[in-house]
Design a protein around this motif. Sequence first.
Motif: not given
Length: 153
Positions: A96-103
């Motif tokens: 996975v490639l995630l954007m944003g966070g945390p939380p």
Amino acid sequence: MAIAFSACFPTSAFACAPPSTEPSRFTAEQSARTSVREASVIMDAEVVAIVRPNTINGYTRLKPMRIFKGPHRPFFDVNVLSACAPDLVPGVRYRVLLMGGPPIYRVLNEMNLPSGVNPYRFLRELDRLLGHRRPPGIEIPGIVLPPEPKKRR
């Protein structure tokens, strides 16, 4: 929501952003570089829980197996109510490639490729950029790819 590639590349089905009918000026390699640059976190992870499904506060909890980019945490929580979020299935392992966070993170819809970009070349370039080929059993969220066409000799 699944993103499905038809057997006739490059047409794709997207629920969030329809593909462009214009020829792409981007290559698979450029698209992969952009996805890697824009991601907050890139990892191979297993879905360990879906918390409060179908609610405004619902999320999917991912346990990283290998983190290529981003903070090292024991778990990552991913928004599951976004219109563009692919279905993540408990017990399944994904790259996975995630954007944003945390939380709370969201899955970068890396396969929302411009028309004309070959998804197999994109995935090979993504592996090359990460310096690690995606192992068997690690899926890409929201993607149903037909078998890769055989190379002509």
